[in-house]
Design a protein around this motif. Structure first.
Motif, PDB file in Angstrom:
ATOM      1  N   ARG A  25     -48.126  -2.217 -29.996  1.00 38.57           N
ATOM      2  CA  ARG A  25     -48.204  -0.564 -29.418  1.00 38.57           C
ATOM      3  C   ARG A  25     -47.342   0.248 -30.585  1.00 38.57           C
ATOM      4  N   LEU A  26     -46.210  -0.192 -30.650  1.00 41.70           N
ATOM      5  CA  LEU A  26     -45.236   0.564 -31.624  1.00 41.70           C
ATOM      6  C   LEU A  26     -45.761   0.543 -33.231  1.00 41.70           C
ATOM      7  N   ILE A  27     -45.963  -0.661 -33.550  1.00 42.50           N
ATOM      8  CA  ILE A  27     -46.588  -0.662 -34.940  1.00 42.50           C
ATOM      9  C   ILE A  27     -47.988   0.155 -35.104  1.00 42.50           C
ATOM     10  N   ARG A  28     -48.602   0.135 -34.188  1.00 45.28           N
ATOM     11  CA  ARG A  28     -49.998   0.926 -34.145  1.00 45.28           C
ATOM     12  C   ARG A  28     -49.738   2.617 -34.282  1.00 45.28           C
ATOM     13  N   ILE A  29     -48.790   3.157 -33.794  1.00 46.34           N
ATOM     14  CA  ILE A  29     -48.361   4.628 -33.811  1.00 46.34           C
ATOM     15  C   ILE A  29     -47.420   4.868 -34.791  1.00 46.34           C
ATOM     16  N   LEU A  30     -46.725   4.072 -35.110  1.00 48.28           N
ATOM     17  CA  LEU A  30     -45.780   4.194 -36.221  1.00 48.28           C
ATOM     18  C   LEU A  30     -46.281   3.807 -37.853  1.00 48.28           C
ATOM     19  N   GLN A  31     -47.351   3.084 -37.687  1.00 48.64           N
ATOM     20  CA  GLN A  31     -48.145   2.922 -38.909  1.00 48.64           C
ATOM     21  C   GLN A  31     -48.986   4.537 -39.378  1.00 48.64           C
ATOM     22  N   LYS A  32     -49.009   5.384 -38.274  1.00 50.64           N
ATOM     23  CA  LYS A  32     -49.847   6.481 -38.387  1.00 50.64           C
ATOM     24  C   LYS A  32     -48.633   7.726 -38.612  1.00 50.64           C
ATOM     25  N   GLU A  33     -47.681   7.672 -38.056  1.00 49.10           N
ATOM     26  CA  GLU A  33     -46.645   8.894 -37.838  1.00 49.10           C
ATOM     27  C   GLU A  33     -45.460   8.393 -37.917  1.00 49.10           C
ATOM     28  N   CYS A  41     -40.961   7.059 -26.383  1.00 50.82           N
ATOM     29  CA  CYS A  41     -41.386   6.937 -25.159  1.00 50.82           C
ATOM     30  C   CYS A  41     -42.204   7.940 -24.191  1.00 50.82           C
ATOM     31  N   GLU A  42     -42.529   8.833 -24.840  1.00 50.45           N
ATOM     32  CA  GLU A  42     -43.507  10.026 -24.297  1.00 50.45           C
ATOM     33  C   GLU A  42     -44.890   9.256 -24.579  1.00 50.45           C
ATOM     34  N   ILE A  43     -45.002   8.582 -25.689  1.00 44.66           N
ATOM     35  CA  ILE A  43     -46.424   8.152 -26.218  1.00 44.66           C
ATOM     36  C   ILE A  43     -46.758   6.880 -25.137  1.00 44.66           C
ATOM     37  N   THR A  44     -45.855   6.064 -25.188  1.00 49.43           N
ATOM     38  CA  THR A  44     -45.982   4.534 -24.667  1.00 49.43           C
ATOM     39  C   THR A  44     -45.702   4.848 -22.948  1.00 49.43           C
ATOM     40  N   ASN A  92     -53.516  -2.372 -40.602  1.00 52.01           N
ATOM     41  CA  ASN A  92     -54.346  -0.810 -40.413  1.00 52.01           C
ATOM     42  C   ASN A  92     -55.498  -0.812 -39.653  1.00 52.01           C
ATOM     43  N   THR A  93     -55.829  -2.238 -39.249  1.00 55.30           N
ATOM     44  CA  THR A  93     -57.129  -2.193 -38.322  1.00 55.30           C
ATOM     45  C   THR A  93     -56.536  -1.726 -37.032  1.00 55.30           C
ATOM     46  N   LEU A  94     -55.291  -1.707 -36.478  1.00 56.13           N
ATOM     47  CA  LEU A  94     -54.933  -1.276 -35.390  1.00 56.13           C
ATOM     48  C   LEU A  94     -54.895   0.030 -35.060  1.00 56.13           C
ATOM     49  N   VAL A  95     -54.966   0.866 -36.226  1.00 49.31           N
ATOM     50  CA  VAL A  95     -55.282   2.181 -35.900  1.00 49.31           C
ATOM     51  C   VAL A  95     -56.798   2.826 -36.211  1.00 49.31           C
ATOM     52  N   GLY A  96     -57.399   1.833 -36.377  1.00 49.11           N
ATOM     53  CA  GLY A  96     -58.848   1.834 -36.722  1.00 49.11           C
ATOM     54  C   GLY A  96     -59.877   2.112 -35.512  1.00 49.11           C
ATOM     55  N   PHE A  97     -59.212   2.274 -34.223  1.00 50.13           N
ATOM     56  CA  PHE A  97     -60.130   2.372 -33.147  1.00 50.13           C
ATOM     57  C   PHE A  97     -59.479   3.084 -31.854  1.00 50.13           C
ATOM     58  N   ASP A  98     -60.106   3.550 -30.989  1.00 45.64           N
ATOM     59  CA  ASP A  98     -59.536   4.338 -30.073  1.00 45.64           C
ATOM     60  C   ASP A  98     -58.588   3.795 -29.053  1.00 45.64           C
ATOM     61  N   HIS A  99     -57.255   4.201 -28.898  1.00 46.15           N
ATOM     62  CA  HIS A  99     -56.299   3.671 -28.107  1.00 46.15           C
ATOM     63  C   HIS A  99     -55.767   4.838 -27.413  1.00 46.15           C
ATOM     64  N   PRO A 100     -55.279   4.865 -26.148  1.00 46.24           N
ATOM     65  CA  PRO A 100     -54.711   5.883 -25.272  1.00 46.24           C
ATOM     66  C   PRO A 100     -53.335   6.259 -25.912  1.00 46.24           C
ATOM     67  N   ASP A 101     -52.683   5.305 -26.739  1.00 46.75           N
ATOM     68  CA  ASP A 101     -51.356   5.581 -27.545  1.00 46.75           C
ATOM     69  C   ASP A 101     -51.667   6.704 -28.445  1.00 46.75           C
ATOM     70  N   SER A 103     -54.159   8.962 -28.596  1.00 50.18           N
ATOM     71  CA  SER A 103     -54.238  10.126 -28.062  1.00 50.18           C
ATOM     72  C   SER A 103     -53.043  10.799 -27.467  1.00 50.18           C
ATOM     73  N   ARG A 104     -52.217  10.088 -27.088  1.00 46.50           N
ATOM     74  CA  ARG A 104     -50.734  10.746 -26.714  1.00 46.50           C
ATOM     75  C   ARG A 104     -49.916  10.980 -27.902  1.00 46.50           C
ATOM     76  N   LEU A 105     -50.303   9.981 -29.084  1.00 43.23           N
ATOM     77  CA  LEU A 105     -49.592  10.559 -30.379  1.00 43.23           C
ATOM     78  C   LEU A 105     -50.010  12.102 -30.997  1.00 43.23           C
ATOM     79  N   GLU A 106     -51.436  12.202 -30.813  1.00 41.48           N
ATOM     80  CA  GLU A 106     -51.797  13.564 -31.131  1.00 41.48           C
ATOM     81  C   GLU A 106     -51.133  14.739 -30.545  1.00 41.48           C
ATOM     82  N   LYS A 107     -51.122  14.251 -29.103  1.00 41.68           N
ATOM     83  CA  LYS A 107     -50.521  15.589 -27.994  1.00 41.68           C
ATOM     84  C   LYS A 107     -48.924  15.907 -28.867  1.00 41.68           C
ATOM     85  N   VAL A 108     -48.312  14.646 -29.009  1.00 45.08           N
ATOM     86  CA  VAL A 108     -46.756  14.731 -29.538  1.00 45.08           C
ATOM     87  C   VAL A 108     -46.874  15.729 -31.000  1.00 45.08           C
TER      88      VAL A 108
END
Length: 313
Positions: A25-33, A41-44, A92-101, A103-108
């Motif tokens: 989960r951490l790699i997924r969001i940190l690959q993006k931002e 913590c807020e995202i996860t 890279n495939t980890l960020v290639g599909f929808d995941h709740p994390d 969505s929360r990343l976009e809000k951050v």
């Protein structure tokens, strides 16, 4: 330091690090931002001690970089495209599909932008004075070659009250003055009228939206704007889409510093940038021939600018 090639021991360490749901989960969001611990913590929705423990494992496995930005530490996933392309492709495939994390990343990211906008809105009436405290004559001189020859199509992104429009007008091109603030644009238009400037198109456009509502330009300028952008790497990719082949981006901003007061004084999301970071973002966005000039003045904390000019491939 990232290695050019990985040994079997390195691969074992990495695969063990990835064999955990939280670390994936951490790699997924940190690959993006790039994110700090509080944002992670807020995202996860996980506690800080658990996040810190897993971040340490990923960093020790050569999967993360960290850097200090004032009192905050930010983490980002290491780009493995050159050292281990097959693993990079999987990550890279980890960020290639929808995941709740995600969505929360976009809000951050939206929260970062909202906080910066709130400061900027309150500074609109004093913006000339505020930006003048950042403006550096030497930086302007270093930036000028980016707008030659005359007659080019130029975009001043985040133009504010149009401080640079009289200078840009001297290059006899078509100018697009872009800002998210209606109040700032009105002041910029007033400045243009008072100075009897030429062809200037005023465009209200949020630079954080991911879409620049301007035609392709020969030169695009970010003059002390990037430090207010919640995701600079995303903005640079948007700029690349609006830049003609062999066109240029000109960035004027602050070198990395430790002056936390700039968050309130200038709406800064970031406390400046270092050369390696800016160059990496530009390369990823599709720019090359990067010329980075630093105008260091250690006697003025938070006022050490740089000028970076790069060419679109």
């Amino acid at each position: 330091m990232l290695k050019n090639t990985f040994s079997d021991e390195d691969h074992t360490l990495i695969l063990k690090a990835l064999a955990d749901e939280t670390r994936l989960r951490l790699i997924r969001i940190l690959q993006k931002e790039e994110l700090n611990v509080q944002e992670i913590c807020e995202i996860t929705t996980l506690p800080q001690p658990k996040i810190s423990r897993h971040l340490a494992i990923l960093k020790n496995s050569n999967l993360l970089n960290d850097r200090r930005d004032g009192t905050r530490i930010f983490y980002t996933a290491i780009n493995l495209n050159k050292s281990c392309p097959s693993l990079a492709e999987y990550i890279n495939t980890l960020v290639g599909f929808d995941h709740p994390d995600l969505s929360r990343l976009e809000k951050v990211i939206q929260k970062r932008a909202k906080e910066s906008r709130a400061v900027m809105h309150g500074l609109a009436d004093q913006w000339d004075e505020v930006i003048s405290s950042l403006h550096h004559p030497g930086a302007a001189v270093f930036a000028l070659p980016g707008f030659a020859p005359k007659g080019m199509k130029i975009a001043d992104l985040g133009c504010g009250t149009g401080l640079l429009l009289p200078l840009l007008d001297r290059f006899d091109g078509e100018i697009y003055a872009v800002d998210q603030s209606e109040v700032m644009l009105a002041k910029a238009q007033q400045r243009a009228e008072e100075n009897k400037l030429g062809q200037i198109n005023f465009v209200q456009n949020d630079l954080n939206s991911g879409e620049l509502k301007i035609p392709q330009c020969d030169a695009l300028l970010l003059h002390f704007v990037m430090h207010q952008i919640p995701s600079p790497q995303s903005l640079l990719k948007s700029i690349a889409n609006r830049c003609v082949d062999k066109g240029r981006i000109i960035i004027v901003d602050m070198n990395r510093h430790e002056d936390e007061s700039t968050r309130e004084r200038f709406g800064s999301v970031w406390l400046g940038f270092d050369q390696a970071q800016v160059e990496e973002w530009l390369l990823e966005a599709g720019f090359s021939q990067i010329n980075f000039s630093s105008l260091q003045d250690k006697s003025q904390a938070g006022k050490n600018p740089f000028v970076c000019i790069a060419v679109k491939e």
